[in-house]
Design an enzyme around this catalytic site. Structure first.
Site, PDB file in Angstrom:
ATOM      1  N   ALA A  30       0.863  -1.201   0.000  1.00 23.52           N
ATOM      2  CA  ALA A  30       0.000   0.000   0.000  1.00 23.52           C
ATOM      3  C   ALA A  30       0.897   1.248   0.000  1.00 23.52           C
ATOM      4  O   ALA A  30       0.747   2.144   0.833  1.00 23.52           O
ATOM      5  CB  ALA A  30      -0.977  -0.010   1.178  1.00 23.52           C
ATOM      6  N   HIS A  35       6.598   6.276   1.333  1.00 24.31           N
ATOM      7  CA  HIS A  35       7.479   5.183   0.898  1.00 24.31           C
ATOM      8  C   HIS A  35       8.360   5.648  -0.258  1.00 24.31           C
ATOM      9  O   HIS A  35       9.537   5.278  -0.345  1.00 24.31           O
ATOM     10  CB  HIS A  35       6.654   3.972   0.437  1.00 24.31           C
ATOM     11  CG  HIS A  35       5.839   3.331   1.516  1.00 24.31           C
ATOM     12  ND1 HIS A  35       4.466   3.438   1.563  1.00 24.31           N
ATOM     13  CD2 HIS A  35       6.195   2.565   2.577  1.00 24.31           C
ATOM     14  CE1 HIS A  35       4.005   2.760   2.604  1.00 24.31           C
ATOM     15  NE2 HIS A  35       5.036   2.226   3.246  1.00 24.31           N
ATOM     16  N   GLN A  59       2.761  -9.263  13.665  1.00 26.56           N
ATOM     17  CA  GLN A  59       2.807  -7.964  14.354  1.00 26.56           C
ATOM     18  C   GLN A  59       1.410  -7.396  14.586  1.00 26.56           C
ATOM     19  O   GLN A  59       1.271  -6.255  15.011  1.00 26.56           O
ATOM     20  CB  GLN A  59       3.710  -6.976  13.619  1.00 26.56           C
ATOM     21  CG  GLN A  59       3.177  -6.441  12.294  1.00 26.56           C
ATOM     22  CD  GLN A  59       4.230  -5.604  11.570  1.00 26.56           C
ATOM     23  OE1 GLN A  59       5.230  -6.114  11.094  1.00 26.56           O
ATOM     24  NE2 GLN A  59       4.019  -4.293  11.502  1.00 26.56           N
ATOM     25  N   GLN A 151       8.813   2.512  16.405  1.00 23.56           N
ATOM     26  CA  GLN A 151       9.360   1.399  15.609  1.00 23.56           C
ATOM     27  C   GLN A 151      10.826   1.652  15.259  1.00 23.56           C
ATOM     28  O   GLN A 151      11.672   0.762  15.370  1.00 23.56           O
ATOM     29  CB  GLN A 151       8.538   1.244  14.328  1.00 23.56           C
ATOM     30  CG  GLN A 151       9.156   0.302  13.304  1.00 23.56           C
ATOM     31  CD  GLN A 151       8.224   0.021  12.160  1.00 23.56           C
ATOM     32  OE1 GLN A 151       7.294  -0.753  12.304  1.00 23.56           O
ATOM     33  NE2 GLN A 151       8.455   0.614  11.002  1.00 23.56           N
ATOM     34  N   LEU A 182       1.497  11.095   6.025  1.00 22.59           N
ATOM     35  CA  LEU A 182       1.005  10.074   5.088  1.00 22.59           C
ATOM     36  C   LEU A 182       1.133   8.702   5.745  1.00 22.59           C
ATOM     37  O   LEU A 182       2.145   8.383   6.362  1.00 22.59           O
ATOM     38  CB  LEU A 182       1.820  10.083   3.788  1.00 22.59           C
ATOM     39  CG  LEU A 182       1.753  11.330   2.919  1.00 22.59           C
ATOM     40  CD1 LEU A 182       2.358  11.032   1.546  1.00 22.59           C
ATOM     41  CD2 LEU A 182       0.330  11.818   2.748  1.00 22.59           C
TER      42      LEU A 182
HETATM   43  O1  PAF Z   1       6.557  -0.124   9.062  1.00 22.99           O
HETATM   44  C1  PAF Z   1       6.196  -1.155   8.458  1.00 22.99           C
HETATM   45  O2  PAF Z   1       5.722  -1.096   7.316  1.00 22.99           O
HETATM   46  C2  PAF Z   1       6.358  -2.513   9.126  1.00 22.99           C
HETATM   47  O3  PAF Z   1       6.173  -2.428  10.496  1.00 22.99           O
HETATM   48  C3  PAF Z   1       7.706  -3.200   8.785  1.00 22.99           C
HETATM   49  C4  PAF Z   1       8.882  -2.401   9.318  1.00 22.99           C
HETATM   50  C5  PAF Z   1       7.833  -3.374   7.286  1.00 22.99           C
HETATM   51  C6  PAF Z   1       7.756  -4.587   9.453  1.00 22.99           C
HETATM   52  O4  PAF Z   1       6.708  -5.399   9.037  1.00 22.99           O
END
Ligand code: PAF
Length: 202
Positions: A30, A35, A59, A151, A182
């Protein structure tokens, strides 16, 4: 090139290692402009760029959250191609978790507050899949958004605690004109929730 097995990814990446730094952009798909900024930075700094797309079930503490996460592989791959990603690694759940895990990364104090307080096991699941991805790709540099601040802190600490030879790059948050960060999950907000979310920026 889209690669969906660990063995194939390892062999493709092996041929590129001598060309210069290898960058990894881990995602759950997505993809959006946030990104894209990770990809652009990786592309500018690395000879080879791998982007992983894996919606990691371990997760998610709530199954409905996993089910509702947006999926758009074709659009994601097109964006990756336009930005010069070399390999999209998109494994299945069976490829990543052929048997239920017996060993996981345990995250301590860093996960017991903020987001972690409300999502039991979430950061353990993130740290576990990130460690797996790092072992599979063995990149020189890995790119994560500063948006997911907790994270990023967990991943930096994982790398230092278990001596992973990689550099973690935190990339600045990309925002809508009104300041909302975003996020793939913004698609799930109705107009009232979208307004309420601006409290985060304030
Ligand atoms: O931030 C994310 O998209 C996810 O938590 C990751 C780091 C790809 C781990 O699944």
């Amino acid at each position: 090139e889209i690669v969906d097995t660990i063995a194939a990814l390892r062999s493709r990446v092996a041929t590129r290692r001598s060309a210069g730094p290898l960058g990894l952009v881990p995602t759950m798909g997505a993809l959006h402009e946030g990104h894209a900024s990770l990809i652009r930075q990786a592309r500018a700094e690395c000879s080879t760029v791998v982007l992983s797309i894996f919606l990691n079930p371990i997760q998610y503490d709530r199954p409905e959250d996993l089910e509702r996460y947006p999926r758009s592989l074709d659009v994601d791959v097109a964006l990756c191609a336009s930005l010069g990603v070399d390999f999209v690694f998109a494994p299945s759940v069976a490829e990543m978790y052929p048997v239920p895990l017996e060993c996981r990364v345990e995250v301590g104090r860093l996960a017991d507050h903020l987001c972690g307080k409300f999502r039991p096991g979430h950061f353990s699941g993130v740290a576990t899949v990130v460690l797996k991805l790092f072992e599979i790709v063995q990149q020189d540099r890995a790119y994560f958004g500063e948006k997911d601040a907790q994270q990023l802190a967990v991943i930096r600490r994982l790398v230092s605690d278990v001596n992973i030879p990689t550099t973690i790059i935190g990339v600045p948050t990309v925002r809508e004109p009104d300041g909302l960060a975003l996020s793939s999950r913004n698609q799930r907000l109705d107009s009232r929730e979208r307004q309420l979310a601006l409290a985060l920026v304030r």
